[in-house]
Write a protein that holds these residues in place. Sequence first.
Motif, PDB file in Angstrom:
ATOM      1  N   GLY A  79     -16.801 -14.605  15.257  1.00  0.00           N
ATOM      2  CA  GLY A  79     -17.049 -14.419  13.839  1.00  0.00           C
ATOM      3  C   GLY A  79     -17.900 -15.501  13.210  1.00  0.00           C
ATOM      4  N   GLY A  80     -18.778 -16.131  13.982  1.00  0.00           N
ATOM      5  CA  GLY A  80     -19.673 -17.133  13.441  1.00  0.00           C
ATOM      6  C   GLY A  80     -19.258 -18.557  13.736  1.00  0.00           C
ATOM      7  N   GLY A  81     -18.067 -18.744  14.267  1.00  0.00           N
ATOM      8  CA  GLY A  81     -17.591 -20.096  14.528  1.00  0.00           C
ATOM      9  C   GLY A  81     -17.569 -20.416  16.001  1.00  0.00           C
ATOM     10  N   PRO A  82     -17.182 -21.655  16.328  1.00  0.00           N
ATOM     11  CA  PRO A  82     -17.057 -22.025  17.737  1.00  0.00           C
ATOM     12  C   PRO A  82     -15.836 -21.341  18.348  1.00  0.00           C
ATOM     13  N   PRO A  83     -15.732 -21.315  19.670  1.00  0.00           N
ATOM     14  CA  PRO A  83     -14.521 -20.752  20.275  1.00  0.00           C
ATOM     15  C   PRO A  83     -13.288 -21.388  19.644  1.00  0.00           C
ATOM     16  N   ASP A  84     -12.268 -20.569  19.333  1.00  0.00           N
ATOM     17  CA  ASP A  84     -11.094 -21.062  18.617  1.00  0.00           C
ATOM     18  C   ASP A  84      -9.839 -21.169  19.485  1.00  0.00           C
ATOM     19  N   GLY A  85     -10.000 -20.986  20.793  1.00  0.00           N
ATOM     20  CA  GLY A  85      -8.857 -21.091  21.685  1.00  0.00           C
ATOM     21  C   GLY A  85      -8.200 -19.765  22.011  1.00  0.00           C
ATOM     22  N   SER A  86      -8.553 -18.709  21.275  1.00  0.00           N
ATOM     23  CA  SER A  86      -7.964 -17.400  21.552  1.00  0.00           C
ATOM     24  C   SER A  86      -8.756 -16.628  22.602  1.00  0.00           C
ATOM     25  N   GLU A  87      -9.909 -17.163  23.013  1.00  0.00           N
ATOM     26  CA  GLU A  87     -10.736 -16.482  24.014  1.00  0.00           C
ATOM     27  C   GLU A  87     -10.085 -16.590  25.393  1.00  0.00           C
ATOM     28  N   THR A  88     -10.374 -15.623  26.234  1.00  0.00           N
ATOM     29  CA  THR A  88      -9.852 -15.626  27.597  1.00  0.00           C
ATOM     30  C   THR A  88     -10.887 -16.247  28.520  1.00  0.00           C
ATOM     31  N   PHE A  89     -10.485 -17.300  29.234  1.00  0.00           N
ATOM     32  CA  PHE A  89     -11.368 -17.951  30.192  1.00  0.00           C
ATOM     33  C   PHE A  89     -10.740 -17.833  31.571  1.00  0.00           C
ATOM     34  N   PRO A  90     -11.459 -17.708  32.651  1.00  0.00           N
ATOM     35  CA  PRO A  90     -12.896 -17.473  32.613  1.00  0.00           C
ATOM     36  C   PRO A  90     -13.197 -16.008  32.329  1.00  0.00           C
ATOM     37  N   GLN A  91     -14.424 -15.721  31.947  1.00  0.00           N
ATOM     38  CA  GLN A  91     -14.909 -14.356  31.775  1.00  0.00           C
ATOM     39  C   GLN A  91     -15.716 -13.977  33.008  1.00  0.00           C
ATOM     40  N   THR A  92     -15.806 -12.692  33.276  1.00  0.00           N
ATOM     41  CA  THR A  92     -16.511 -12.210  34.458  1.00  0.00           C
ATOM     42  C   THR A  92     -17.442 -11.074  34.068  1.00  0.00           C
ATOM     43  N   MET A  93     -18.636 -11.090  34.627  1.00  0.00           N
ATOM     44  CA  MET A  93     -19.562  -9.970  34.488  1.00  0.00           C
ATOM     45  C   MET A  93     -19.846  -9.466  35.904  1.00  0.00           C
ATOM     46  N   LEU A  94     -19.484  -8.237  36.177  1.00  0.00           N
ATOM     47  CA  LEU A  94     -19.753  -7.642  37.478  1.00  0.00           C
ATOM     48  C   LEU A  94     -20.968  -6.733  37.347  1.00  0.00           C
ATOM     49  N   VAL A  95     -21.991  -7.009  38.130  1.00  0.00           N
ATOM     50  CA  VAL A  95     -23.234  -6.243  38.090  1.00  0.00           C
ATOM     51  C   VAL A  95     -23.507  -5.735  39.492  1.00  0.00           C
ATOM     52  N   ASP A  96     -23.618  -4.437  39.645  1.00  0.00           N
ATOM     53  CA  ASP A  96     -23.927  -3.853  40.949  1.00  0.00           C
ATOM     54  C   ASP A  96     -25.402  -4.040  41.274  1.00  0.00           C
ATOM     55  N   TYR A  97     -26.279  -3.754  40.311  1.00  0.00           N
ATOM     56  CA  TYR A  97     -27.715  -3.935  40.534  1.00  0.00           C
ATOM     57  C   TYR A  97     -28.452  -3.926  39.201  1.00  0.00           C
ATOM     58  N   VAL A  98     -29.641  -4.498  39.230  1.00  0.00           N
ATOM     59  CA  VAL A  98     -30.578  -4.442  38.109  1.00  0.00           C
ATOM     60  C   VAL A  98     -31.886  -3.941  38.696  1.00  0.00           C
ATOM     61  N   ARG A  99     -32.413  -2.910  38.118  1.00  0.00           N
ATOM     62  CA  ARG A  99     -33.654  -2.321  38.612  1.00  0.00           C
ATOM     63  C   ARG A  99     -34.618  -2.174  37.445  1.00  0.00           C
ATOM     64  N   VAL A 100     -35.854  -2.569  37.653  1.00  0.00           N
ATOM     65  CA  VAL A 100     -36.880  -2.461  36.619  1.00  0.00           C
ATOM     66  C   VAL A 100     -37.999  -1.587  37.162  1.00  0.00           C
ATOM     67  N   PHE A 101     -38.419  -0.632  36.347  1.00  0.00           N
ATOM     68  CA  PHE A 101     -39.537   0.229  36.714  1.00  0.00           C
ATOM     69  C   PHE A 101     -40.667  -0.004  35.742  1.00  0.00           C
ATOM     70  N   GLN A 102     -41.877   0.143  36.232  1.00  0.00           N
ATOM     71  CA  GLN A 102     -43.057   0.042  35.390  1.00  0.00           C
ATOM     72  C   GLN A 102     -43.917   1.260  35.650  1.00  0.00           C
ATOM     73  N   ARG A 103     -44.389   1.863  34.567  1.00  0.00           N
ATOM     74  CA  ARG A 103     -45.244   3.036  34.737  1.00  0.00           C
ATOM     75  C   ARG A 103     -46.567   2.619  35.377  1.00  0.00           C
TER      76      ARG A 103
END
Length: 150
Positions: free
Chosen positions: A109-133
């Motif tokens: 909400g605009g402030g620094p982490p207030d201690g209620s956040e869950t650590f650690p956080q995880t981002m699971l990415v299977d793949y990233v694909r970029v196409f160009q015409r």
Amino acid sequence: MDFMEMHYFHSDDRTTHTAMHWCDETIQAPRACSLPDGWVLDHQYKTFSGSLGDDFHVWEVDWDANSVVAKVDGETYFTRTIDPATMEEFLNDFFLILNVAMGGTLGSGGGPPDGSETFPQTMLVDYVRVFQRSPVQAGRSGARTPTTAH
């Protein structure tokens, strides 16, 4: 451009957002590209019945000189026409950044982490694909070919 964003500021784990931010230099009050004048935001979102964190999903963006269209699992939830006179930023090269942000405007909400956040956080990415015409060839529309993301 934030093409896949999930946060808990006016949102939850069932909602994905796309946002485009740019400077419209035609807006001059009090000066060009100052906040809030001249800074433009187009934000659209889609809410699903269940958590987006429960399974893998496919986010995609079809972006060309005319428009940006964002989809999740094949369903369009964001469209924006690019006006080259006021949105030239979107006609330039971009970098791709995958980010798990904690705190800040959307995270706390605009402030620094207030201690209620869950650590650690995880981002699971299977793949990233970029196409160009590819350039339009005689008798064929522009085909999509993979390109390297920077």
